[in-house]
Design a protein around this motif. Sequence first.
Motif, mmCIF file in Angstrom:
data_model
loop_
_atom_site.group_PDB
_atom_site.id
_atom_site.type_symbol
_atom_site.label_atom_id
_atom_site.label_comp_id
_atom_site.label_asym_id
_atom_site.label_seq_id
_atom_site.Cartn_x
_atom_site.Cartn_y
_atom_site.Cartn_z
ATOM 1 N N MET A 1 -0.977 -3.828 4.939
ATOM 2 C CA MET A 1 -1.607 -5.024 5.491
ATOM 3 C C MET A 1 -2.370 -4.641 6.750
ATOM 4 S SD MET A 1 0.378 -8.567 6.122
ATOM 5 C CE MET A 1 -0.557 -10.053 6.384
ATOM 6 N N GLU A 2 -3.543 -5.218 6.889
ATOM 7 C CA GLU A 2 -4.339 -4.987 8.098
ATOM 8 C C GLU A 2 -5.052 -6.268 8.441
ATOM 9 O OE1 GLU A 2 -6.542 -1.048 8.730
ATOM 10 O OE2 GLU A 2 -6.123 -1.020 6.592
ATOM 11 N N ASP A 3 -4.919 -6.679 9.696
ATOM 12 C CA ASP A 3 -5.696 -7.799 10.201
ATOM 13 C C ASP A 3 -5.631 -9.037 9.297
ATOM 14 O OD1 ASP A 3 -7.213 -8.866 12.172
ATOM 15 O OD2 ASP A 3 -9.126 -8.109 11.422
ATOM 16 N N GLY A 4 -4.412 -9.392 8.883
ATOM 17 C CA GLY A 4 -4.215 -10.640 8.138
ATOM 18 C C GLY A 4 -4.522 -10.586 6.661
ATOM 19 N N ARG A 5 -4.749 -9.369 6.127
ATOM 20 C CA ARG A 5 -5.025 -9.240 4.680
ATOM 21 C C ARG A 5 -4.279 -8.059 4.096
ATOM 22 N NH1 ARG A 5 -10.300 -9.962 6.617
ATOM 23 N NH2 ARG A 5 -11.147 -12.006 6.113
ATOM 24 N N ILE A 6 -3.976 -8.124 2.782
ATOM 25 C CA ILE A 6 -3.434 -6.953 2.077
ATOM 26 C C ILE A 6 -4.634 -6.085 1.695
ATOM 27 C CG2 ILE A 6 -2.185 -6.137 0.030
ATOM 28 C CD1 ILE A 6 -0.382 -7.675 1.947
ATOM 29 N N THR A 7 -4.607 -4.828 2.134
ATOM 30 C CA THR A 7 -5.773 -3.969 1.903
ATOM 31 C C THR A 7 -5.546 -2.956 0.787
ATOM 32 O OG1 THR A 7 -4.979 -2.589 3.715
ATOM 33 C CG2 THR A 7 -6.716 -4.168 4.232
ATOM 34 N N GLN A 8 -4.292 -2.633 0.474
ATOM 35 C CA GLN A 8 -4.019 -1.748 -0.657
ATOM 36 C C GLN A 8 -2.572 -1.934 -1.121
ATOM 37 O OE1 GLN A 8 -4.072 2.463 0.456
ATOM 38 N NE2 GLN A 8 -4.194 1.957 2.625
ATOM 39 N N VAL A 9 -2.357 -1.758 -2.410
ATOM 40 C CA VAL A 9 -1.009 -1.763 -2.979
ATOM 41 C C VAL A 9 -0.890 -0.505 -3.829
ATOM 42 C CG1 VAL A 9 0.696 -3.014 -4.344
ATOM 43 C CG2 VAL A 9 -1.023 -4.292 -3.067
ATOM 44 N N VAL A 10 0.108 0.346 -3.513
ATOM 45 C CA VAL A 10 0.222 1.639 -4.191
ATOM 46 C C VAL A 10 1.653 1.849 -4.689
ATOM 47 C CG1 VAL A 10 -1.631 2.719 -2.843
ATOM 48 C CG2 VAL A 10 0.727 2.830 -2.010
ATOM 49 N N ASP A 11 1.814 2.832 -5.574
ATOM 50 C CA ASP A 11 3.132 3.102 -6.160
ATOM 51 C C ASP A 11 3.994 4.008 -5.286
ATOM 52 O OD1 ASP A 11 2.633 1.567 -8.377
ATOM 53 O OD2 ASP A 11 1.748 3.222 -9.493
ATOM 54 N N SER A 12 3.364 4.810 -4.433
ATOM 55 C CA SER A 12 4.167 5.664 -3.552
ATOM 56 C C SER A 12 3.394 5.955 -2.279
ATOM 57 C CB SER A 12 4.540 6.972 -4.248
ATOM 58 O OG SER A 12 3.422 7.815 -4.275
ATOM 59 N N ALA A 13 4.138 6.337 -1.232
ATOM 60 C CA ALA A 13 3.546 6.519 0.090
ATOM 61 C C ALA A 13 2.427 7.557 0.069
ATOM 62 C CB ALA A 13 4.631 6.928 1.073
ATOM 63 N N SER A 14 2.539 8.562 -0.822
ATOM 64 C CA SER A 14 1.528 9.625 -0.848
ATOM 65 C C SER A 14 0.153 9.086 -1.255
ATOM 66 C CB SER A 14 1.969 10.738 -1.803
ATOM 67 O OG SER A 14 2.066 10.208 -3.102
ATOM 68 N N GLN A 15 0.147 7.901 -1.898
ATOM 69 C CA GLN A 15 -1.138 7.338 -2.332
ATOM 70 C C GLN A 15 -1.776 6.438 -1.267
ATOM 71 O OE1 GLN A 15 0.490 5.302 -5.711
ATOM 72 N NE2 GLN A 15 -0.088 6.938 -7.123
ATOM 73 N N LEU A 16 -1.038 6.190 -0.172
ATOM 74 C CA LEU A 16 -1.569 5.301 0.871
ATOM 75 C C LEU A 16 -2.791 5.931 1.531
ATOM 76 C CD1 LEU A 16 1.432 3.893 2.975
ATOM 77 C CD2 LEU A 16 -0.200 2.571 1.599
ATOM 78 N N GLY B 1 12.147 -7.788 -10.230
ATOM 79 C CA GLY B 1 12.845 -6.518 -10.421
ATOM 80 C C GLY B 1 12.461 -5.435 -9.436
ATOM 81 N N GLU B 2 11.447 -5.677 -8.601
ATOM 82 C CA GLU B 2 10.988 -4.583 -7.733
ATOM 83 C C GLU B 2 11.378 -4.763 -6.265
ATOM 84 O OE1 GLU B 2 6.786 -3.800 -7.345
ATOM 85 O OE2 GLU B 2 6.311 -5.841 -6.735
ATOM 86 N N LEU B 3 11.324 -3.611 -5.562
ATOM 87 C CA LEU B 3 11.432 -3.613 -4.102
ATOM 88 C C LEU B 3 10.049 -3.239 -3.583
ATOM 89 C CD1 LEU B 3 14.208 -2.000 -1.902
ATOM 90 C CD2 LEU B 3 11.824 -1.954 -1.239
ATOM 91 N N LEU B 4 9.396 -4.202 -2.951
ATOM 92 C CA LEU B 4 8.062 -3.975 -2.413
ATOM 93 C C LEU B 4 8.147 -3.823 -0.909
ATOM 94 C CD1 LEU B 4 4.735 -4.959 -3.432
ATOM 95 C CD2 LEU B 4 5.314 -6.030 -1.270
ATOM 96 N N MET B 5 7.602 -2.729 -0.392
ATOM 97 C CA MET B 5 7.563 -2.567 1.062
ATOM 98 C C MET B 5 6.221 -3.032 1.591
ATOM 99 S SD MET B 5 9.689 0.780 2.082
ATOM 100 C CE MET B 5 11.419 0.862 1.585
ATOM 101 N N LEU B 6 6.277 -3.660 2.768
ATOM 102 C CA LEU B 6 5.075 -4.186 3.405
ATOM 103 C C LEU B 6 4.904 -3.448 4.721
ATOM 104 C CD1 LEU B 6 2.871 -6.411 3.331
ATOM 105 C CD2 LEU B 6 4.523 -7.946 4.398
ATOM 106 N N VAL B 7 3.795 -2.716 4.844
ATOM 107 C CA VAL B 7 3.574 -1.905 6.048
ATOM 108 C C VAL B 7 2.249 -2.296 6.695
ATOM 109 C CG1 VAL B 7 4.871 0.019 5.034
ATOM 110 C CG2 VAL B 7 2.386 -0.002 4.836
#
Length: 252
Positions: free
Chosen positions: A229-244, A45-51
């Motif tokens: 994602m950084e250097d081949g790993r997921i480093t954080q997953v957040v609900d909105s860009a302001s939390q990155l 059900g979600e749209l997940l962005m990968l940056v």
Amino acid sequence: MSATINGTTQEARVAVNCKELTKTFGTGNAAVKALRGVNLEVRSGELLMLVGPSGCGKTTLISVIAGVLRRDEGDCKIFDQDYNRMSEDDTTEFRGVNIGFVFQAFNLIPSLTTAENVGTPLIINGMKPRAAVSKAREILVQVGFDERMMSSLPTDLSGGQQQRVAIARALVHQPRLIVCDEPTSALDGETGHKIMELLHTLGRGEGRALVVVTHDSRIYEFADRIAAMEDGRITQVVDSASQLKPMQKKTD
Ligand SMILES: Nc1ncnc2c1ncn2[C@@H]1O[C@H](COP(=O)(O)OP(=O)(O)OP(=O)(O)O)[C@@H](O)[C@H]1O
Ligand SMILES: [Mg+2]
């Protein structure tokens, strides 16, 4: 086999589940560790962005998720199904029904018109060509194409127009999982916004999900969650860009 392939577990609340996923290109001194132990869950059900910065492994990760690239180690389940437990033929069938892929390089077939390109996934899934092209035209109208553009070859279209064809092709067969590699990179702000609205409306829903790789902060608002994602790993997953939290390197 079709029962398991096409009828993926309907109640699966997790669309994608990756655990300690690794992928290395090349060997010896030339080896590049593109994925170094990715853990990622994409909810149904979600749209997940990968940056993440260029070269961190985003395209590699979504290629493994879409089944176009085999992982080395770790687990990767798509609606509870595992490509490593399928034959090549079953993988192709599973992908044809369940996955829509917008490639970074579009990958349109140069000898086919726009409408024929968009109809291809339907034909692969058994629809008659005339019906497939007719259905393709409906979705092309939604991405803003007129009659002339529908009959054009990809080489006669701008980069932004080709990107819209690639997106229409990924949506046309209503796959349960859509993965997009920078879907707005060749589009102006307004068109990018419209395309994201379309992906958001047509791609989400019960038992469906989208993973969108992007460098475009203008479209972050469409994300239900953002994975960095950084250097081949997921480093954080957040609900909105302001939390990155700031990344070690810039995202581009
Ligand atoms: N087919 C390949 N053969 C060898 N190395 C590869 C291959 N594909 C990717 N790589 C390498 O793997 C690493 C991750 O590449 P990937 O394309 O996944 O990065 P990315 O995050 O998508 O970057 P970008 O934002 O520039 O598209 C890079 O170092 C890249 O050079
Ligand atoms: Mg990439």
